[in-house]
Design an enzyme around this catalytic site. Structure first.
Site, PDB file in Angstrom:
ATOM      1  N   GLY A   1       0.786  -1.223   0.000  1.00 39.22           N
ATOM      2  CA  GLY A   1       0.000   0.000   0.000  1.00 39.22           C
ATOM      3  C   GLY A   1       0.821   1.277   0.000  1.00 39.22           C
ATOM      4  N   SER A   2       0.285   2.308   0.659  1.00 38.90           N
ATOM      5  CA  SER A   2       0.782   3.677   0.524  1.00 38.90           C
ATOM      6  C   SER A   2       2.172   3.924   1.088  1.00 38.90           C
ATOM      7  CB  SER A   2      -0.208   4.636   1.197  1.00 38.90           C
ATOM      8  OG  SER A   2      -1.470   4.555   0.577  1.00 38.90           O
ATOM      9  N   SER A   3       2.755   2.944   1.763  1.00 39.86           N
ATOM     10  CA  SER A   3       4.120   3.136   2.270  1.00 39.86           C
ATOM     11  C   SER A   3       5.102   3.455   1.146  1.00 39.86           C
ATOM     12  CB  SER A   3       4.575   1.879   3.028  1.00 39.86           C
ATOM     13  OG  SER A   3       3.884   1.753   4.256  1.00 39.86           O
TER      14      SER A   3
END
Length: 681
Positions: A391-393
């Site tokens: 995800g957004s990491s």
């Protein structure tokens, strides 16, 4: 007169004939003597040394005895893996020792020790029955013996029939005490000539050891010695990462026998089978003790001599801080309980990596698997052998890739809004479902704006977003640009960790699937290992240098004391590449990471706003499916202090419930940061 002359003539002829025969015989004898002298000269001069060695090899035979492996320490010199000695009874078979002699020795030894019989196979029992009950076997095989003598049965057919006839009904009649003899005989006969074979090294009592030692003169080839086993000072902590060492019964792995034999190993040598023990086998293996067995002409051992004393293997000093490791594991277990009680009943893995971002040292790594019944088991190796959507990491890497390709500029502002494409596809940010919000690149990280990353990916593909636009039909080149940018940080490529079985992550095809290309920009398409995410955040923390991850810090010579020996080799952090970004671009992303953890609007604020030293990082949520149900992987990356970082971390929880509510998974990162800097104080 004529008769006398004729007679003399015949006598002369006979004499000349006899002389010629004698001369031929003499010449033949001389030729034979010459050949014999030449042959003796050849044997003595040309081949003398080789024959002398052959004779010596029959009487003076060198063999190797096993020695303990090297120790393993943590970065602060705390002993993690040691060797513990244990009593052992061995047998060395002579060159000419018969099976009857081995059996007789086994009978004698059985008087002094209790031998487990659980390893005996049915074939072992049949062999023992044939060896000890000849009359009964002869009676069973009367017809077959006759057929064999008449040539109607081959040796192979005869043996096959014999083993078929000696059924379990016969072997079950062997008394328990004889089965112990059979078990001893099995071990004795399985070893090579003049190579020590372990008969018993588990649960050898003081009484057994003493009795055998006192009666060695009665049992040719039997000896008592000290064996070793691995001892794990901190119990199960990191035990799976240390790896397994084969037992004497297992010996060399079947698929690597030729490889190890070529390197001077014996078939029953103990070797590392997994992870550190396997990776550093050449370092940890000891220098074997060399013995000479002196035999007589019949092959019987009459004396032994130590040629060279052995020594244990070299020691490893790891990058791991065992005190931090124990705390991290305890924190993981605590937060698993908290999250499960908060609703994450289907969460099945938690993986954590803590490292020094400046040199690639792995300070701690922990993995846990949770089954459907809530039972927790170690999964440390999952930090580099498994891969996940994170995800957004990854959005920090997406921005830096946009900068380096001149698709966006530092400080650029975009409108976060629902993106609507031809065909009805709509993509939006979680924090902004319906509005139009102007946000900068730093704010995009703080709010975790999907739209900012989607628009950046479109710019990489050479187009700008317009409502109801059609997506590019071929995103091959744009996909290569984006992936190459992510690769610079270690995402989608191996970290170089000094352990076997590291995964490179999984990358899907990017050609005519622009929707997947957009998802790649927000960490929803390719999958990565936890160690890759750790390398990625470390690269940003140290201002752009991707450094090879490693678990071993030093190799040390073995010491005869409890102190570490002299350093043989040091492993410094190897720079694999420098990212294609300016310091200004890196600082912009680091400012965004600061806002994520330290601004109230930041997605990581709740957990990280009050760490003992100021920290920075990013959160992520990846949509996944578990057993047909929607789930999410929750991820957290970060470093501390925010200026001049000394540590970085990555955390992933797999298959958590779809929010809301947002579970406090970041609290684990907060606890790790606080514990690390508590120790430093």
């Amino acid at each position: 007169m004529l008769r006398r002359l004729k007679q003399e003539t015949n006598e002369l002829k006979q004499k000349r004939l006899t002389d010629r025969r004698i001369n031929v015989i003499f010449i033949a004898i001389m030729v034979l003597l010459t050949v014999l002298v030449l042959r003796l000269g050849y044997l003595q001069i040309a081949k003398g040394e080789s024959y002398k060695k052959a004779v010596d090899s029959n009487e003076n035979i060198e063999v190797n005895e096993s020695v303990p492996r090297g120790r393993i320490y943590d970065r602060n010199g705390k002993l993690l893996v040691d060797n513990t000695s244990k009593k052992s009874i061995t047998y060395t078979r002579g060159r000419m020792t018969s099976t009857r002699e081995i059996l007789e020795t086994a009978r004698k030894l059985a008087k002094y020790i209790d031998m487990p019989t659980n390893a005996l196979t049915e074939r072992d029992k049949q062999d023992y029955y044939i060896l000890t009950r000849k009359d009964a076997v002869d009676k069973l095989m009367t017809k077959e013996y006759k057929m064999f003598e008449e040539g109607l049965l081959s040796p192979e057919q005869f043996d096959e029939t014999m083993y078929k006839k000696i059924t379990k009904a016969y072997t079950d009649r062997i008394p328990d005490r004889e089965l112990e003899i059979a078990a001893i005989y099995r071990e004795m006969s399985s070893g090579s000539q003049l190579s020590p074979q372990t008969i018993k090294n588990e649960k050898v009592t003081e009484r057994e050891y003493a009795l055998v030692s006192q009666n060695l003169s009665k049992m040719s080839g039997v000896s008592t010695s000290m064996d070793w086993d691995r001892k794990y000072i901190y119990g199960k902590t990191l035990k799976t990462m240390f790896g397994k060492v084969s037992s004497k019964e297992e010996g060399l792995p079947k698929d690597l026998v030729d490889y190890y034999l070529a390197k001077g190993y014996s078939r029953n040598d103990r070797v590392g089978q997994s992870y550190l023990e396997y990776q550093y086998e050449n370092v940890l293996r000891g220098k074997k003790k060399k013995m000479r067995y002196i035999t007589d002409k019949s092959g019987k051992i009459i004396n032994t001599e130590v040629l060279e004393e052995g020594s244990r293997g070299n020691d490893l000093v790891l990058t791991i801080d065992i005190d931090l490791q124990k705390k991290v594991e305890a924190f993981v277990d605590k937060h698993i309980g908290n999250l499960r009680s908060g609703g994450a009943k289907d969460m099945d893995k938690v993986l954590v990596v803590v490292q020094d971002p400046n040199n690639g040292d792995i300070l701690a790594l922990a993995g846990r698997q949770i089954d459907k019944n809530g039972r927790i088991t170690d999964y440390h190796y999952g930090t580099f052998t498994s891969q996940y959507a994170v995800g957004s990491s990854v959005k920090g890497a997406t921005l830096l890739t946009g900068y380096s390709n001149k698709a966006i500029s530092v400080g650029e502002t975009m409108i976060d809004e629902p993106l609507r494409f031809e065909g009805g596809l709509t993509k939006r940010s979680y924090f902004n479902q319906d509005s139009k919000v102007a946000i900068s690149d730093k704010e995009a990280l703080m709010h975790s704006s999907n739209v900012f990353m989607f628009k950046t990916a479109l710019k990489l593909a050479g187009t700008n977003y317009t409502p109801n636009m059609s997506l590019p039909s071929d995103i091959t080149q744009a996909g290569l640009k984006l992936r190459k940018g992510l690769n610079q940080f270690g995402l989608g490529v191996k970290t170089g960790i000094d352990l076997p079985n590291e995964v490179a992550g999984q990358t899907g095809v990017l050609k005519n699937n622009p929707g997947n290309y957009l998802d790649l920009a927000i960490g929803q398409y390719d999958t990565y290992s936890p160690l890759q995410l750790s390398q990625y955040i470390s690269t940003i923390a140290n201002n752009g240098y991707r450094i090879q991850s490693h678990l071993v810090k030093e190799i040390r010579e073995p010491s005869k004391t409890d102190r570490l020996g002299p350093v043989k080799k040091v492993f410094n952090g190897k720079v694999l590449n420098r990212i294609n970004n300016s310091q200004r671009e890196i600082d912009q992303v680091k400012d965004g990471f600061d806002m994520v953890f330290n601004r109230e609007e930041g997605t990581g604020y709740t957990s990280f706003n009050n760490t003992k030293v100021k920290s920075a990082g990013k959160t992520g949520t990846a949509e996944v499916v578990q057993n047909g149900e929607a789930r999410v992987n929750s991820t957290y990356i970060g470093y501390a202090p925010e200026k001049n970082p000394k540590m970085s971390f990555f955390i992933i929880y797999t298959n958590q419930p779809v929010p809301p509510p947002w579970l406090p998974g970041g609290d684990l990162g907060r606890d790790i940061i606080n514990a690390y800097f508590d120790d430093k104080k």
